[in-house]
Design an enzyme around this catalytic site. Structure first.
Site, PDB file in Angstrom:
ATOM      1  N   GLY A  59       0.837  -1.188   0.000  1.00 54.97           N
ATOM      2  CA  GLY A  59       0.000   0.000   0.000  1.00 54.97           C
ATOM      3  C   GLY A  59       0.874   1.239   0.000  1.00 54.97           C
ATOM      4  O   GLY A  59       2.036   1.208   0.405  1.00 54.97           O
ATOM      5  N   CYS A  60       0.329   2.361  -0.459  1.00 55.71           N
ATOM      6  CA  CYS A  60       1.134   3.580  -0.609  1.00 55.71           C
ATOM      7  C   CYS A  60       1.570   4.158   0.739  1.00 55.71           C
ATOM      8  O   CYS A  60       2.756   4.438   0.948  1.00 55.71           O
ATOM      9  CB  CYS A  60       0.379   4.618  -1.425  1.00 55.71           C
ATOM     10  SG  CYS A  60      -1.286   4.983  -0.832  1.00 55.71           S
TER      11      CYS A  60
END
Length: 333
Positions: free
Chosen positions: A144-145
């Site tokens: 995930g970012c």
């Protein structure tokens, strides 16, 4: 003929960035890009910055993707598992969604809901031993970012015993592209410009992923929507266990990491410096008042936070140098 690759969910922001990177990749041959409502449209009708890429969106079906050597899944959370299961075992897969990141089925149920699809090899090459695991894998769950921005700042400090794992606080601001391309009132320009907005406070879905990747046991995470199209700036604080220099710990951990840059003393990360790159910029200090360790991390959420990271993983999976087709340098101004 190069290594044949396809992108499912190519009409979104992360999918568009994947197409841009793959179109310029020296070893990958882009053979298909799929979409849902845009199926049948030219890629350039959705991504005008890709003028010259002569490709039409196909429907997202296993048959469209099965001829590829490697498939990127840039689909909404919860939609990757079924499609991946329908692909031949010979096709390598990199999933940009969350479906296969978490090992704990209970954490999946709590933060995402629905049935847990099982964990794949976690795709953050900079974690110890992970490059070898990714290179040997046929299924990789990309990060995930927010998770990559936080993990790169925190994991080496916990691993070295330099900070306590039970008292970590993160405040991270993200550009609007992190919320996806779907039309939503809170993402309208007139709503976002001139405003900072916290969201999913105390219950963001990247919390279990960050804890799993870093070894943190207590994490308070506050995400903030910022009036910019791309980028993440994460401020990570933790309680030191001794007098170790946090910047030195990070510099040692990433001495051989081509995409992670611990900045010179006195220089602090900012998102614009990472735009268009697959790099993460880090700086660390100790707060003179509280004594807490502070690490600031900057990435392009569509680069190291999504598409760039996925290509880095794919490079390792097919035996290429991890830097192939990726830039360590941002675009300025």
């Amino acid at each position: 003929m190069g290594i044949r690759v396809a992108v499912a969910g190519a009409s979104g922001y992360a999918g568009g960035e994947l197409l841009r990177l793959l179109a310029g990749h020296p070893e990958f041959e882009l053979i298909a890009a799929t979409a849902h409502s845009q199926a049948g449209q030219p890629v350039t009708a959705v991504h005008p910055h890709l003028a010259g890429l002569d490709l039409v969106f196909a429907a997202t079906e296993p048959a469209t993707l099965a001829d590829a050597d490697l498939v990127f899944l840039a689909l909404p959370h919860g939609q990757s598992a079924a499609l991946a299961a329908a692909l031949p075992a010979t096709v390598k897969v990199v999933d940009l969604g969350a479906d296969h990141r978490l090992r704990d089925a209970g954490a999946w149920s709590r933060y995402y809901g629905g049935e847990h699809a099982g964990a794949w090899t976690y795709g953050l090459p900079e974690l110890p031993g992970r490059r070898t695991e990714i290179a040997a894998a046929t299924r990789v769950a990309s990060t995930g970012c927010y998770a990559v921005a936080t993990t790169l700042a925190l994991a080496p400090l916990i691993a070295a015993g330099a900070v306590r794992p039970d008292d970590v606080v993160v405040v991270a601001a993200s550009g609007t592209s992190g919320a996806g391309r779907a039309a939503k009132a809170p993402l309208l320009g007139s709503e976002v410009m001139g405003d900072l907005t916290p969201y999913k406070v105390g219950a963001h879905q990247h919390v279990p992923e960050i804890k799993q990747a870093t070894g943190a046991t207590g994490l308070s995470f506050t995400p903030v929507l910022a009036p910019m199209p791309r980028g993440i700036l994460a401020t990570v604080t933790a309680v030191p266990t001794g007098d170790a220099d946090p910047r030195a710990v990070l510099a040692a951990a990433y001495a051989d990491a081509p995409f992670v840059h611990v900045l010179p003393e006195g220089a602090w990360p900012h998102t614009a410096a990472t735009a268009g790159s697959n790099s993460c910029h880090l700086q660390a200090t100790v707060d003179v008042d509280s004594g807490r360790v502070i690490v600031v991390s900057a990435i392009d959420n569509l680069g190291k936070g999504a598409a760039g990271q996925a290509v880095q993983n794919a490079n390792l999976m097919v035996g290429l140098p991890e830097t192939t087709g990726l830039s360590v340098f941002g675009v300025a101004p």
